[in-house]
Design a protein around this motif. Sequence first.
Motif, PDB file in Angstrom:
ATOM      1  N   LYS A   1       0.890  -1.234   0.189  1.00 45.24           N
ATOM      2  CA  LYS A   1       0.155  -0.034  -0.099  1.00 45.24           C
ATOM      3  C   LYS A   1       0.964   1.316  -0.049  1.00 45.24           C
ATOM      4  CE  LYS A   1      -3.988   2.114   2.041  1.00 45.24           C
ATOM      5  NZ  LYS A   1      -4.462   2.413   0.921  1.00 45.24           N
ATOM      6  N   ILE A   2       0.637   1.976  -1.196  1.00 47.23           N
ATOM      7  CA  ILE A   2       1.632   3.241  -1.112  1.00 47.23           C
ATOM      8  C   ILE A   2       0.585   4.426  -1.210  1.00 47.23           C
ATOM      9  CG2 ILE A   2       2.918   4.558  -2.882  1.00 47.23           C
ATOM     10  CD1 ILE A   2       4.185   1.798  -3.549  1.00 47.23           C
ATOM     11  N   LEU A   3       1.167   5.456  -0.445  1.00 48.80           N
ATOM     12  CA  LEU A   3       0.508   6.862  -0.371  1.00 48.80           C
ATOM     13  C   LEU A   3       1.295   7.637  -0.937  1.00 48.80           C
ATOM     14  CD1 LEU A   3      -0.954   6.716   3.273  1.00 48.80           C
ATOM     15  CD2 LEU A   3      -2.069   6.091   1.221  1.00 48.80           C
ATOM     16  N   ALA A   4       0.714   8.704  -1.720  1.00 52.01           N
ATOM     17  CA  ALA A   4       1.405   9.954  -2.514  1.00 52.01           C
ATOM     18  C   ALA A   4       0.816  11.075  -1.990  1.00 52.01           C
ATOM     19  CB  ALA A   4       1.788   9.655  -3.792  1.00 52.01           C
ATOM     20  N   VAL A   5       1.590  12.242  -2.121  1.00 51.49           N
ATOM     21  CA  VAL A   5       1.088  13.668  -2.178  1.00 51.49           C
ATOM     22  C   VAL A   5       1.856  14.404  -3.302  1.00 51.49           C
ATOM     23  CG1 VAL A   5       0.889  15.918  -0.893  1.00 51.49           C
ATOM     24  CG2 VAL A   5       1.108  13.584   0.332  1.00 51.49           C
ATOM     25  N   THR A   6       0.708  15.064  -4.160  1.00 52.52           N
ATOM     26  CA  THR A   6       1.257  15.752  -5.201  1.00 52.52           C
ATOM     27  C   THR A   6       1.031  17.122  -5.286  1.00 52.52           C
ATOM     28  OG1 THR A   6      -0.487  15.214  -6.560  1.00 52.52           O
ATOM     29  CG2 THR A   6       1.251  13.738  -6.865  1.00 52.52           C
ATOM     30  N   ALA A   7       1.835  18.292  -5.505  1.00 49.95           N
ATOM     31  CA  ALA A   7       1.248  19.246  -5.360  1.00 49.95           C
ATOM     32  C   ALA A   7       2.589  20.385  -6.382  1.00 49.95           C
ATOM     33  CB  ALA A   7       1.517  20.000  -3.851  1.00 49.95           C
ATOM     34  N   CYS A   8       1.876  21.132  -7.297  1.00 55.27           N
ATOM     35  CA  CYS A   8       2.818  22.263  -8.045  1.00 55.27           C
ATOM     36  C   CYS A   8       2.561  23.520  -7.699  1.00 55.27           C
ATOM     37  CB  CYS A   8       2.854  21.708  -9.347  1.00 55.27           C
ATOM     38  SG  CYS A   8       1.130  21.894 -10.020  1.00 55.27           S
ATOM     39  N   PRO A   9       3.390  24.630  -7.894  1.00 51.61           N
ATOM     40  CA  PRO A   9       3.260  25.916  -7.450  1.00 51.61           C
ATOM     41  C   PRO A   9       1.919  26.521  -8.146  1.00 51.61           C
ATOM     42  CG  PRO A   9       5.447  25.494  -8.153  1.00 51.61           C
ATOM     43  CD  PRO A   9       4.854  24.391  -8.451  1.00 51.61           C
ATOM     44  N   THR A  10       1.673  26.242  -9.383  1.00 46.87           N
ATOM     45  CA  THR A  10       0.376  26.777  -9.621  1.00 46.87           C
ATOM     46  C   THR A  10      -0.892  25.999  -9.506  1.00 46.87           C
ATOM     47  OG1 THR A  10       0.843  25.720 -11.917  1.00 46.87           O
ATOM     48  CG2 THR A  10       1.185  28.261 -11.521  1.00 46.87           C
ATOM     49  N   GLY A  11      -0.514  24.786  -9.266  1.00 44.45           N
ATOM     50  CA  GLY A  11      -1.782  23.583  -8.925  1.00 44.45           C
ATOM     51  C   GLY A  11      -2.604  23.716 -10.015  1.00 44.45           C
TER      52      GLY A  11
ATOM     53  N   GLU B   1      -2.033  11.134 -11.623  1.00 44.80           N
ATOM     54  CA  GLU B   1      -2.353  10.013 -12.419  1.00 44.80           C
ATOM     55  C   GLU B   1      -1.219   8.987 -12.750  1.00 44.80           C
ATOM     56  OE1 GLU B   1      -5.605   9.986 -13.491  1.00 44.80           O
ATOM     57  OE2 GLU B   1      -5.300   8.324 -14.689  1.00 44.80           O
ATOM     58  N   ALA B   2      -0.170   9.600 -12.977  1.00 46.04           N
ATOM     59  CA  ALA B   2       1.148   8.725 -13.460  1.00 46.04           C
ATOM     60  C   ALA B   2       1.361   7.924 -12.064  1.00 46.04           C
ATOM     61  CB  ALA B   2       2.288   9.611 -13.694  1.00 46.04           C
ATOM     62  N   LEU B   3       1.363   8.306 -10.905  1.00 47.17           N
ATOM     63  CA  LEU B   3       1.504   7.540  -9.967  1.00 47.17           C
ATOM     64  C   LEU B   3       0.467   6.376  -9.976  1.00 47.17           C
ATOM     65  CD1 LEU B   3       2.955  10.060  -7.188  1.00 47.17           C
ATOM     66  CD2 LEU B   3       4.295   8.351  -8.245  1.00 47.17           C
ATOM     67  N   GLU B   4      -0.496   6.780  -9.776  1.00 48.02           N
ATOM     68  CA  GLU B   4      -1.786   5.922  -9.888  1.00 48.02           C
ATOM     69  C   GLU B   4      -1.481   4.631 -10.807  1.00 48.02           C
ATOM     70  OE1 GLU B   4      -5.470   8.000  -9.959  1.00 48.02           O
ATOM     71  OE2 GLU B   4      -4.930   8.953  -8.002  1.00 48.02           O
TER      72      GLU B   4
ATOM     73  N   ARG C   1       1.540  -2.499 -11.010  1.00 50.08           N
ATOM     74  CA  ARG C   1       2.396  -3.733 -10.143  1.00 50.08           C
ATOM     75  C   ARG C   1       1.152  -4.213  -9.218  1.00 50.08           C
ATOM     76  NH1 ARG C   1       5.890  -0.399 -11.853  1.00 50.08           N
ATOM     77  NH2 ARG C   1       8.145  -0.900 -11.176  1.00 50.08           N
ATOM     78  N   GLY C   2      -0.065  -3.837  -9.538  1.00 53.29           N
ATOM     79  CA  GLY C   2      -0.984  -4.220  -8.490  1.00 53.29           C
ATOM     80  C   GLY C   2      -0.825  -3.954  -7.257  1.00 53.29           C
ATOM     81  N   TYR C   3      -0.377  -2.606  -6.761  1.00 54.28           N
ATOM     82  CA  TYR C   3      -0.134  -2.026  -5.340  1.00 54.28           C
ATOM     83  C   TYR C   3      -1.244  -1.163  -5.188  1.00 54.28           C
ATOM     84  CZ  TYR C   3       4.858  -3.309  -5.722  1.00 54.28           C
ATOM     85  OH  TYR C   3       5.875  -4.044  -5.787  1.00 54.28           O
ATOM     86  N   ASP C   4      -1.844  -1.225  -3.871  1.00 56.13           N
ATOM     87  CA  ASP C   4      -2.501  -0.290  -3.752  1.00 56.13           C
ATOM     88  C   ASP C   4      -2.157   1.177  -3.533  1.00 56.13           C
ATOM     89  OD1 ASP C   4      -5.134  -1.601  -3.370  1.00 56.13           O
ATOM     90  OD2 ASP C   4      -4.853  -1.901  -1.094  1.00 56.13           O
ATOM     91  N   ILE C   5      -2.759   2.142  -3.987  1.00 57.13           N
ATOM     92  CA  ILE C   5      -2.322   3.589  -3.862  1.00 57.13           C
ATOM     93  C   ILE C   5      -3.281   4.509  -3.698  1.00 57.13           C
ATOM     94  CG2 ILE C   5      -2.534   4.096  -6.464  1.00 57.13           C
ATOM     95  CD1 ILE C   5       0.501   5.633  -5.883  1.00 57.13           C
ATOM     96  N   LYS C   6      -2.969   5.555  -3.040  1.00 59.69           N
ATOM     97  CA  LYS C   6      -3.953   6.629  -2.929  1.00 59.69           C
ATOM     98  C   LYS C   6      -3.197   7.856  -2.855  1.00 59.69           C
ATOM     99  CE  LYS C   6      -7.039   8.991   0.283  1.00 59.69           C
ATOM    100  NZ  LYS C   6      -7.768   9.202   1.576  1.00 59.69           N
ATOM    101  N   VAL C   7      -3.648   8.922  -3.780  1.00 63.80           N
ATOM    102  CA  VAL C   7      -2.841  10.297  -3.836  1.00 63.80           C
ATOM    103  C   VAL C   7      -3.529  11.351  -3.405  1.00 63.80           C
ATOM    104  CG1 VAL C   7      -1.478  11.649  -5.539  1.00 63.80           C
ATOM    105  CG2 VAL C   7      -1.782   9.020  -5.925  1.00 63.80           C
ATOM    106  N   GLU C   8      -2.846  12.115  -2.590  1.00 63.49           N
ATOM    107  CA  GLU C   8      -3.462  13.300  -2.055  1.00 63.49           C
ATOM    108  C   GLU C   8      -2.944  14.243  -3.121  1.00 63.49           C
ATOM    109  OE1 GLU C   8      -3.166  14.369   2.257  1.00 63.49           O
ATOM    110  OE2 GLU C   8      -2.127  15.944   1.652  1.00 63.49           O
ATOM    111  N   THR C   9      -3.983  15.247  -3.631  1.00 62.72           N
ATOM    112  CA  THR C   9      -3.655  16.090  -4.596  1.00 62.72           C
ATOM    113  C   THR C   9      -3.795  17.439  -3.760  1.00 62.72           C
ATOM    114  OG1 THR C   9      -5.883  15.945  -5.515  1.00 62.72           O
ATOM    115  CG2 THR C   9      -4.235  14.969  -6.637  1.00 62.72           C
ATOM    116  N   ARG C  10      -2.656  18.376  -4.120  1.00 57.58           N
ATOM    117  CA  ARG C  10      -2.796  19.820  -3.182  1.00 57.58           C
ATOM    118  C   ARG C  10      -2.609  20.866  -4.290  1.00 57.58           C
ATOM    119  NH1 ARG C  10      -1.683  20.779   1.933  1.00 57.58           N
ATOM    120  NH2 ARG C  10      -2.637  18.710   3.460  1.00 57.58           N
TER     121      ARG C  10
END
Lengths: 149, 463
Positions: free
Chosen positions: B2-12, B21-24, B30-39
């Motif tokens: 199970k993998i978690l991620a956070v993505t954020a860029c200056p203009t958002g 999307e790329a991380l998901e 790979r068949g891993y669980d993932i959740k990505v928090e977008t800021r």
Amino acid sequence: MLINERLVLLNSKAKNREELIRELALLAYKDGKISDIEDYIKAVLKREAEYSTAVGFGVAIPHGKSDSVIDPFLAFAKSEDIDWDAPDQNPVDIVFLIGVPEKDAGSLHLKILANLSRKLMKEDFRNSLRNIKTSAELLDFLNKSELGF
Amino acid sequence: MKILAVTACPTGIAHTYMAAEALEEAAKKRGYDIKVETRGSVGVENELTDAEIREADAIILACDTAVPMERFEGKKLLNVSVSEAIKNADELIDRSLNANIYKPNVKNQENISSSEPNKKEPTGIYKHLMNGVSYMIPFVVAGGIAIAISFLFGYDSASNEGSLAAYLMGIGGGTGAFGLMIPVLAGYIAYSIADRPGLAPGMIGGMVATQINAGFLGGLVAGFLAGYIVLAIKKYIKLPKNLQGIMPVLIIPVLGSLSTGLLLFYVIGTPVAAINNGMNNFLMSMSGTNAIILGAILGLMMAVDMGGPINKAAYAFGTATLTAAVGTGSEIMAAVMAAGMAPPLGIALATILFKNKFTKAEIEAGKACWVLGASFITEGAIPFAAADPIRVIPSLMVGSAITGALSMAFKATLAVPHGGIFVFFAVENLVGYIISIVVGTVVTALLLGVFKKNIAELAAQSK
């Protein structure tokens, strides 16, 4: 509508990224989406200077938040290969130019742009864009893609 | 996995979501669980919960802006740029599983720092309190000093419209820094609990606490209320995915602020007003009793909630005796002011005597407390009381009670309603008055030394 047939350029001959941004910005300006074209272009180029908006796979999504944007818009161009300083070094041939009013953060159109960004990561989506021949076809395709507009 | 991620860029606007999307996609392959928090510019979406973080095998941060990090303590954490996630998402997934364990940099945690290098981060209620207090301190110091400077021109020169003294009062007083003090305290307590969405409901709740005269204790209630209400909203209100964008911009601010504010008005406001009324009546009935006992009671009241309903009742009682005693000074007003000076002064002394019981920020704020206490700006003690109410408030109450009683015993009088040492010219029996204040100050400081725990101990205990 964020995009309409007046904001589509299918055979751009632009030689570099600024030229292409100018071509698309001019379309948006003529369509009444921007009040001050130079100010808007400045915002977009400033954003490009931070780091390239080319995302790889031949796609770039230049964008700028500026007070000169009257209505949020999306403009589309297919071009000849342009060097866009992409992370994967590939030249760019698909460009979405995005305009957002400075004071308008946090509303629905940003959500749509977020959805578009996600779609662009998918190969199918990009291939379909490359095969598009007419602006009507493009609008139809974008509508079907459930971007929310 | 199970993998978690956070993505954020200056203009958002775009890259935040492309990276997500790329991380998901990469994880899915790979068949891993993932959740990505977008800021992004729509706010924080898909926020990671504490439970998810606990269960996660690795965390990927693909951020070009600062994001809250404390929550990832003890997890494998890979920190990369947004563009790297778009470019090499596959590789990042693998790298994250071998990433180093994240330890918050102690240096970056000014608000809870201490001299010990390997101190553990405090958690829970204490952490939230400290977060609120650390943001509040600059407001108290800036406001208090501005008011003190205004007193330099004469204790009531702020009433001359357009004068520098009036402007200084405008900057520091209830419509300036001191007006922001409680909202900032409440806002950043809520921020600590519920992250960015907590800030607005918390600050608005703090403002409401001020309106209903609930003082800083009301502010603490408002902060915790707002924080947990926002957490609950995030947990229980589920919107369809295409509407999720309105959660941070519409649902949470409106629902969070309304429920916090209305609860404060309806549930907290009534008892607060009742306490204030009851205290007023109680003091009226006390007229004629033993002066020394009355002084002690006023002292207790001045220190118990500093700006809350009880303190306000005592202060109003003091000023009322001034109006009654036109021209001559009032013993009661003198006791009230002395008792209001002792808490900040006692704390200032304690931060010098017992350095291991205060955070660095508190020790610095302690220096300003000398000036605030001397100027009868009792609010200087609020950050200390808010950070550790159960140990600090009783210490302050006892010190102030002694000061109030002594002031009455010395029959010191005061002819003006405020000003601290700047109005000592208006005090009769100044020597006795100063003795009362000094004794209360020393008692307060010693009690703080006895009751307050060492910072390191406190942090370890709240684990």
